[in-house]
Design a protein around this motif. Structure first.
Motif, PDB file in Angstrom:
ATOM      1  N   VAL A   2      -6.208 -13.391   0.230  1.00 19.94           N
ATOM      2  CA  VAL A   2      -6.791 -12.062   0.315  1.00 19.94           C
ATOM      3  C   VAL A   2      -5.970 -11.215   1.276  1.00 19.94           C
ATOM      4  CG1 VAL A   2      -8.854 -10.783   1.042  1.00 19.94           C
ATOM      5  CG2 VAL A   2      -9.110 -12.890  -0.241  1.00 19.94           C
ATOM      6  N   ALA A   3      -5.488 -11.820   2.320  1.00 25.63           N
ATOM      7  CA  ALA A   3      -4.683 -11.086   3.300  1.00 25.63           C
ATOM      8  C   ALA A   3      -3.387 -10.586   2.667  1.00 25.63           C
ATOM      9  CB  ALA A   3      -4.381 -11.967   4.503  1.00 25.63           C
ATOM     10  N   ILE A   4      -2.772 -11.397   1.822  1.00 27.62           N
ATOM     11  CA  ILE A   4      -1.531 -10.993   1.159  1.00 27.62           C
ATOM     12  C   ILE A   4      -1.809  -9.817   0.225  1.00 27.62           C
ATOM     13  CG2 ILE A   4       0.239 -11.728  -0.492  1.00 27.62           C
ATOM     14  CD1 ILE A   4      -0.005 -14.531   0.679  1.00 27.62           C
ATOM     15  N   VAL A   5      -2.905  -9.871  -0.508  1.00 24.69           N
ATOM     16  CA  VAL A   5      -3.266  -8.786  -1.418  1.00 24.69           C
ATOM     17  C   VAL A   5      -3.535  -7.511  -0.620  1.00 24.69           C
ATOM     18  CG1 VAL A   5      -5.034  -7.994  -3.050  1.00 24.69           C
ATOM     19  CG2 VAL A   5      -4.139 -10.321  -3.224  1.00 24.69           C
ATOM     20  N   LEU A   6      -4.226  -7.655   0.514  1.00 26.08           N
ATOM     21  CA  LEU A   6      -4.509  -6.496   1.362  1.00 26.08           C
ATOM     22  C   LEU A   6      -3.210  -5.894   1.916  1.00 26.08           C
ATOM     23  CD1 LEU A   6      -7.692  -7.608   3.328  1.00 26.08           C
ATOM     24  CD2 LEU A   6      -7.517  -5.818   1.601  1.00 26.08           C
ATOM     25  N   VAL A   7      -2.294  -6.717   2.333  1.00 24.68           N
ATOM     26  CA  VAL A   7      -1.016  -6.235   2.870  1.00 24.68           C
ATOM     27  C   VAL A   7      -0.230  -5.520   1.768  1.00 24.68           C
ATOM     28  CG1 VAL A   7       1.221  -6.970   3.814  1.00 24.68           C
ATOM     29  CG2 VAL A   7      -0.897  -7.927   4.717  1.00 24.68           C
ATOM     30  N   ILE A   8      -0.184  -6.107   0.586  1.00 23.68           N
ATOM     31  CA  ILE A   8       0.535  -5.487  -0.535  1.00 23.68           C
ATOM     32  C   ILE A   8      -0.116  -4.148  -0.885  1.00 23.68           C
ATOM     33  CG2 ILE A   8       1.071  -5.692  -3.007  1.00 23.68           C
ATOM     34  CD1 ILE A   8       1.469  -8.703  -2.529  1.00 23.68           C
ATOM     35  N   ASN A   9      -1.458  -4.117  -0.943  1.00 25.93           N
ATOM     36  CA  ASN A   9      -2.147  -2.861  -1.227  1.00 25.93           C
ATOM     37  C   ASN A   9      -1.891  -1.829  -0.127  1.00 25.93           C
ATOM     38  OD1 ASN A   9      -3.241  -3.473  -3.678  1.00 25.93           O
ATOM     39  ND2 ASN A   9      -5.184  -4.242  -2.853  1.00 25.93           N
ATOM     40  N   LEU A  10      -1.858  -2.285   1.106  1.00 29.04           N
ATOM     41  CA  LEU A  10      -1.580  -1.374   2.220  1.00 29.04           C
ATOM     42  C   LEU A  10      -0.161  -0.823   2.116  1.00 29.04           C
ATOM     43  CD1 LEU A  10      -2.566  -0.130   4.890  1.00 29.04           C
ATOM     44  CD2 LEU A  10      -1.612  -2.112   6.044  1.00 29.04           C
ATOM     45  N   ILE A  11       0.807  -1.641   1.763  1.00 26.12           N
ATOM     46  CA  ILE A  11       2.200  -1.183   1.590  1.00 26.12           C
ATOM     47  C   ILE A  11       2.283  -0.195   0.430  1.00 26.12           C
ATOM     48  CG2 ILE A  11       4.529  -1.930   0.931  1.00 26.12           C
ATOM     49  CD1 ILE A  11       3.981  -4.524   2.510  1.00 26.12           C
ATOM     50  N   ILE A  12       1.627  -0.528  -0.683  1.00 25.79           N
ATOM     51  CA  ILE A  12       1.628   0.380  -1.832  1.00 25.79           C
ATOM     52  C   ILE A  12       0.968   1.701  -1.447  1.00 25.79           C
ATOM     53  CG2 ILE A  12       0.681   0.758  -4.152  1.00 25.79           C
ATOM     54  CD1 ILE A  12       1.070  -2.248  -4.663  1.00 25.79           C
ATOM     55  N   SER A  13      -0.119   1.658  -0.708  1.00 25.17           N
ATOM     56  CA  SER A  13      -0.813   2.877  -0.283  1.00 25.17           C
ATOM     57  C   SER A  13       0.071   3.715   0.631  1.00 25.17           C
ATOM     58  CB  SER A  13      -2.106   2.525   0.451  1.00 25.17           C
ATOM     59  OG  SER A  13      -2.993   1.863  -0.399  1.00 25.17           O
ATOM     60  N   LEU A  14       0.779   3.065   1.545  1.00 22.23           N
ATOM     61  CA  LEU A  14       1.673   3.802   2.448  1.00 22.23           C
ATOM     62  C   LEU A  14       2.828   4.444   1.672  1.00 22.23           C
ATOM     63  CD1 LEU A  14       1.800   1.399   5.539  1.00 22.23           C
ATOM     64  CD2 LEU A  14       0.643   3.619   5.357  1.00 22.23           C
TER      65      LEU A  14
END
Length: 100
Positions: A2-14
Motif C-alpha cells: 500500500v505504501a508503494i501505491v501511495l508513493v506512486i500516486n503521490l509522484i503522479i499527483s506531483l
C-alpha cells in the motif's frame, strides 16, 4: 504494498500538479499575447479604416490635376504656334522695313 501505491500516486499527483502549473502559466502568457494582438488590431483599424476614402480622394485629385495639365499643354502648344507666327511676322516686317 500500500505504501508503494501511495508513493506512486503521490509522484503522479506531483507531476500532474507541476504540469497543471505550467499549463496555467502558458495560459496566462497566451491571454496577454491575445490582448496585445487585439489592441494592435484595434489600433490598426483606427488608422486604416479611413484609408480607402483617402485613397479615392487622392485619385480624384490626381485625375483632376492630370486633366488640368493636359489642358495647359494644349494651351502651351497654341502659344508656341502663335509665337512662331509672331516671330515670322516680325522677320517679314523687318525685311520689308529694311527694303524701304
Amino acid at each position: 504494498m500500500v505504501a508503494i501505491v501511495l508513493v506512486i500516486n503521490l509522484i503522479i499527483s506531483l507531476i500532474c500538479l507541476y504540469v497543471a502549473g505550467k499549463i496555467w502559466r502558458y495560459r496566462q502568457i497566451l491571454a496577454k499575447v491575445a490582448d496585445r494582438v487585439n489592441a494592435a488590431d484595434r489600433s490598426t483599424y483606427k488608422v486604416l479604416h479611413a484609408a480607402p476614402n483617402a485613397i479615392i480622394k487622392g485619385q480624384k485629385g490626381t485625375r483632376s490635376l492630370r486633366q488640368q495639365y493636359q489642358q495647359l499643354e494644349i494651351q502651351i502648344q497654341q502659344i508656341q504656334k502663335i509665337m512662331v507666327i509672331l516671330k515670322l511676322g516680325q522677320k517679314i516686317w523687318r525685311r520689308s522695313k529694311n527694303r524701304r
